[in-house]
Design an enzyme around this catalytic site. Sequence first.
Site, PDB file in Angstrom:
ATOM      1  N   ARG A  50      28.719  34.184  32.467  1.00 23.26           N
ATOM      2  CA  ARG A  50      28.005  33.421  33.484  1.00 23.26           C
ATOM      3  C   ARG A  50      26.548  33.352  33.094  1.00 23.26           C
ATOM      4  O   ARG A  50      25.889  34.393  33.010  1.00 23.26           O
ATOM      5  CB  ARG A  50      28.103  34.129  34.839  1.00 23.26           C
ATOM      6  N   ASP A  52      22.687  32.248  34.035  1.00 25.64           N
ATOM      7  CA  ASP A  52      21.894  32.005  35.246  1.00 25.64           C
ATOM      8  C   ASP A  52      21.214  30.628  35.219  1.00 25.64           C
ATOM      9  O   ASP A  52      21.163  29.974  34.179  1.00 25.64           O
ATOM     10  CB  ASP A  52      20.797  33.072  35.359  1.00 25.64           C
ATOM     11  N   ARG A 198      17.410  39.304  29.473  1.00 26.50           N
ATOM     12  CA  ARG A 198      16.051  38.949  29.903  1.00 26.50           C
ATOM     13  C   ARG A 198      15.224  40.191  30.228  1.00 26.50           C
ATOM     14  O   ARG A 198      14.008  40.206  30.047  1.00 26.50           O
ATOM     15  CB  ARG A 198      16.100  37.989  31.091  1.00 26.50           C
TER      16      ARG A 198
END
Lengths: 245, 245
Positions: A50, A52, A198
């Site tokens: 997934r 973002d 991140r």
Amino acid sequence: MRMVAATVAYDGTDFYGYQGQRTFRTVQGDFENALEKIFKEKVICHGSGRTDTGVHAYGQVIAFKVPNDRMTVQNVKDALNSVLPNDIYIRELKEVSLKFNPRFMAKKRIYHYYIYTGKQPNIFMRNRVWWFPYDLDIEKMREAAKHFEGEKDFSSFKTGNDERNPIREIKRVRIIRTSKDMILIRVEGTSFLKRMVRNIVGSLAKVGTNTWEPQRIKEIIEAKDRSKAPASAPPEGLYFYRVMF
Amino acid sequence: MRMVAATVAYDGTDFYGYQGQRTFRTVQGDFENALEKIFKEKVICHGSGRTDTGVHAYGQVIAFKVPNDRMTVQNVKDALNSVLPNDIYIRELKEVSLKFNPRFMAKKRIYHYYIYTGKQPNIFMRNRVWWFPYDLDIEKMREAAKHFEGEKDFSSFKTGNDERNPIREIKRVRIIRTSKDMILIRVEGTSFLKRMVRNIVGSLAKVGTNTWEPQRIKEIIEAKDRSKAPASAPPEGLYFYRVMF
């Protein structure tokens, strides 16, 4: 009935992430809309990971069942590419086992993160890289990156709402200067927690600007406390680059 | 009262070209909105050239009068960059003579045009380059490009609604392979007719694919008939790169 796996690139700028189906625009939603246009029935698809909002993909893998036997794999690829919006593109499509699951069968995932360190912004790359106009000490960042490698508890590098097992394996973190003002951080691992890449990049940037010593990364990992880690790097520099099965 | 000249980059994707002020979004309109926000009065600005819808700029020059004496040139630059939308950026701002006119005083203009010849589209460059998935014969294109150089009547390479003097001087046309699948066409001239660079690129592409012999370019120029020239290359590959005074 055949199962196929598509290797898909998308520009994440105008998507509310990969997952989800209605209300907001998502990659999965657009992909399933395209499948419905081609096959005249609802076809569910499954991605390898997934991404973002704002995060891109070069090699997301999306699997789905082809509900008819008439079309060749090449026909399916061409038909889908002709109806998909111009920010999603199927680079490759191939038949796989009916038991194929792109999420649970992935052995390795590779993410790329681009940091642009030019003193002025480059507007043509504004949604493609993180503009971070500071000199970065690559050697210090490489030293820090070593601490991420291995099977560890990454509780300090996830977001609060990810309640899965925090133990993950990072195989390798490479830091490459691709041009004078561009740095690529390549992270290879088995699977990742939410925002993990991140968060890793955000802390490597702290080391690169000499705000933190490389050793600090080791301490943060050992603290298993996400309040110790710095802010995430922004989504626009991140690419879900490749999945290996 | 001071006159300043701004060297401006913009991503032309979401603009209806450079020129114009209300109704549609234009670079000039957004620039004048920013000037009005900073100076609390209407300030007219003048560009070096009008770019069409979808055409980019790396070095458009925009001149305007600074209505107050309080702000330094650096202050003006920073204030404008902080209110301009994120697809326009002032790279440089300097004081010039009160008589400066960026359109009539330009001695040389340089345009860059990028052709991406990869077999599959690159979605991350979809608004930045012309995706033209054919092998191009660079040597033939270079031979053809020579015919454009010099002071000539470019009636065959303008659009119908440009009624200005069709005699223009092209100083140089260079064709450079910047990477395996990317070709840069650099066109230097004094001033250009409407769509002239895109028409030149469109015909060079015909030569590159061996549809036309290089000699055909000479014949089309001599025909002074725009119906002889091929379709324009699309706007997304074109950059107004630099102006010299």
